[in-house]
Design a protein around this motif. Structure first.
Motif, short mmCIF file in Angstrom:
data_model
loop_
_atom_site.label_atom_id
_atom_site.label_comp_id
_atom_site.label_asym_id
_atom_site.label_seq_id
_atom_site.Cartn_x
_atom_site.Cartn_y
_atom_site.Cartn_z
N THR A 198 5.50 -0.60 -6.12
CA THR A 198 4.06 -0.65 -6.29
C THR A 198 3.70 -1.20 -7.66
O THR A 198 2.72 -1.94 -7.80
CB THR A 198 3.46 0.75 -6.12
N MET B 235 -6.62 -2.65 -4.65
CA MET B 235 -5.62 -1.70 -5.14
C MET B 235 -4.67 -2.37 -6.13
O MET B 235 -4.24 -1.76 -7.10
CB MET B 235 -4.80 -1.13 -4.00
N HIS B 236 -4.31 -3.63 -5.83
CA HIS B 236 -3.43 -4.35 -6.76
C HIS B 236 -4.07 -4.40 -8.14
O HIS B 236 -3.41 -4.12 -9.14
CB HIS B 236 -3.22 -5.79 -6.28
N SER C 75 3.37 -6.61 -5.04
CA SER C 75 3.42 -5.86 -3.78
C SER C 75 2.84 -4.48 -3.95
O SER C 75 2.70 -3.95 -5.05
CB SER C 75 4.87 -5.73 -3.31
N LEU C 76 2.48 -3.88 -2.81
CA LEU C 76 1.88 -2.56 -2.79
C LEU C 76 2.41 -1.86 -1.55
O LEU C 76 2.33 -2.41 -0.45
CB LEU C 76 0.36 -2.72 -2.71
N VAL C 77 2.97 -0.68 -1.71
CA VAL C 77 3.59 -0.02 -0.56
C VAL C 77 2.51 0.55 0.34
O VAL C 77 1.62 1.27 -0.13
CB VAL C 77 4.52 1.10 -1.04
N PRO D 261 1.32 4.85 -8.89
CA PRO D 261 1.83 4.37 -7.61
C PRO D 261 1.59 5.37 -6.48
O PRO D 261 1.33 4.97 -5.35
CB PRO D 261 3.33 4.19 -7.84
N LEU E 8 -7.08 -3.55 -0.06
CA LEU E 8 -5.69 -3.63 -0.49
C LEU E 8 -5.54 -4.52 -1.72
O LEU E 8 -4.79 -4.18 -2.65
CB LEU E 8 -4.82 -4.13 0.65
N THR F 9 -3.88 -1.07 -9.96
CA THR F 9 -2.62 -0.48 -10.39
C THR F 9 -1.95 -1.26 -11.51
O THR F 9 -1.74 -0.73 -12.59
CB THR F 9 -1.63 -0.34 -9.22
N LYS F 10 -1.60 -2.53 -11.23
CA LYS F 10 -0.68 -3.19 -12.18
C LYS F 10 -1.25 -3.45 -13.56
O LYS F 10 -0.70 -2.96 -14.55
CB LYS F 10 -0.13 -4.46 -11.56
N SER G 126 -3.87 3.20 -0.06
CA SER G 126 -3.66 1.99 0.73
C SER G 126 -3.16 2.33 2.13
O SER G 126 -3.47 1.62 3.09
CB SER G 126 -2.68 1.06 0.02
N ALA H 61 -2.05 5.09 -5.44
CA ALA H 61 -2.25 3.78 -4.82
C ALA H 61 -1.66 3.75 -3.42
O ALA H 61 -2.27 3.23 -2.48
CB ALA H 61 -1.61 2.70 -5.68
N HIS H 62 -0.48 4.34 -3.26
CA HIS H 62 0.15 4.36 -1.94
C HIS H 62 -0.68 5.17 -0.96
O HIS H 62 -0.90 4.75 0.19
CB HIS H 62 1.55 4.94 -2.05
#
Lengths: 95, 125, 189
Positions: free
Chosen positions: C120, B40-41, C125-127, B83, B37, B44-45, B90, B86-87
């Motif tokens: 996200t 994943m951050h 935060s990450l959903v 997103p 998890l 993504t960002k 996760s 990623a969703h």
């Protein structure tokens, strides 16, 4: 501009190498999915940097394809793993 | 005219370098963060902003070619699709118990993702 | 009756059609009538062959809150990217993650999609999960210091929901924001 080129390629190459390290080491399949996704996006960034520095738009359609493939690939693997999960544990969304 | 061109080139170069730097930090986060998890951050960002900056820089440099619109389209796709993937990843990671629970300060799902929430609002403690 | 249904369906499909035509024209890169007509043909074929459930019902755009939302979004994107980048290089590993559940007040497919995409991308935060019936969203927070920090980040989530709904939501959605968040309406729908 050549300094910018060297620096940008070095940064992107470092990012790609680190993502490859995670692909090789990643304990689970999902780690490798995340790392592959990142690797493809770094490759797309590299193509864009090349196109920008050379002012050469030939590679841009390739870039579109690569960035969309990254998304399709990770989503299909996630769906595949999720399907295995539903079958192996038997707790569907209706549970 | 040349002044304007060189100024645009400087802006484009700064965008490209910042974007490349953010891609490097994404890779670094992938290696250094402890569980799926957190990784994943990292994926993504910084990466989305990096792609936005690189595409913006390239679009500035390729100004006038039709390809610059394609680059902005790639940036928009990245904003929409990152997103979503990623969703999905996760969620699978959480359901398959790939989460390092010893690293969590709070876990309001309590390891029962199928029964999220329950009867009362889930943030009432 | 079927004509009225067709009209509503067309109205719901119109934003999607416009978006597809726009993508087509951007892919070709130049504006021309031939591109517009061929894009329209392709978009109609795609929506007829691969129909999607209508999600845009009741949504509207308010320009001023939209500008506010986009501005906040871009600023937050830069801030959170810098935060995550800093997390990757900081030497000490004392920070811990958290999984929290937040009760949202919105009941609309489109708005929940926009909210979770924004969440996200934007703060730390990450959903993970989205419970559609309870309107509860589960998030993973990358780094928290203590319980107060968790509460602060939850408040940030609700603030983002507020901005999204005020930018895109219908009047009923905005009214739902002002109800007490700890007494969700169970009887409706």
């Amino acid at each position: 501009m050549s300094v910018v080129a060297a620096l940008a390629y070095a940064l992107l190459g470092g990012g790609a190498l680190l993502a490859l390290v995670r692909v090789a080491r990643g304990p689970s399949l999902l780690d490798r999915v995340v790392a592959t996704d990142t690797l493809l996006v770094v490759i797309a960034c590299g193509l864009a940097v090349y196109a920008a520095l050379e002012r050469d738009p030939t590679l841009v359609p390739v870039l579109v394809v690569v960035s969309l493939l990254a998304f399709v690939g990770s989503v299909s693997i996630a769906r595949y793993v999720g399907g295995m999960l539903l079958r192996s544990e038997g707790d569907g969304p209706a549970a | 005219m040349t002044d304007l061109d060189s100024a645009a080139d400087v802006v484009a170069a700064v965008c490209l370098l910042l974007g490349a730097l953010l891609c490097l930090t994404a890779g670094l986060g992938l290696v250094r963060f402890p569980d799926v998890l957190s990784r994943m951050h990292a994926g993504t960002k910084p990466q989305v902003l990096g792609v936005l900056l690189v595409m913006l820089g390239a679009a500035i440099r390729l100004h006038g070619w039709s390809a610059s619109w394609m680059l902005l389209l790639v940036a928009a796709f990245q904003l929409v699709t990152a997103p979503v993937s990623a969703h999905m990843v996760s969620r699978i990671a959480h359901r398959r118990r790939h989460v390092r629970r010893d690293l969590l300060l709070v876990d309001e799902l309590g390891g029962e993702p199928a029964e999220l929430g329950g009867d009362e609002p889930a943030d009432a403690h | 009756m079927s004509r009225g249904r067709l009209a509503t369906r067309l109205r719901h499909q119109l934003p999607l059609l416009a978006w597809l035509v726009l993508v087509w024209i951007l892919l070709w890169g130049t504006w021309s009538w031939a591109n517009l007509i061929s894009g329209l043909t392709v978009a109609l074929a795609v929506t007829a062959l691969l129909p999607l459930p209508p999600v845009t019902g009741g949504a509207r755009l308010r320009p001023l809150p939209l500008v506010r939302f986009v501005g906040h979004f871009l600023a937050d994107l830069v801030v959170s990217s810098a935060q995550v980048a800093w997390e990757t290089v900081r030497p000490d590993r004392n920070r811990r993650g958290a999984i929290v559940a937040v009760q949202l007040r919105t009941d609309s497919d489109l708005l929940l999609t926009v909210i979770s995409e924004t969440l996200t991308l934007v703060p730390g935060s990450l959903v993970i999960e989205l419970d559609r019936e309870q309107q509860t969203i589960a998030l993973h927070l990358l780094s928290v210091r203590d319980r107060a920090d968790v509460d602060r980040q939850k408040a940030a989530v609700l603030a983002i929901e507020d901005r999204v709904v005020r930018a895109f939501g219908s009047a009923a959605d905005v009214a739902a924001l002002d109800r007490q968040p700890d007494q969700p309406e169970r009887t409706s729908s």
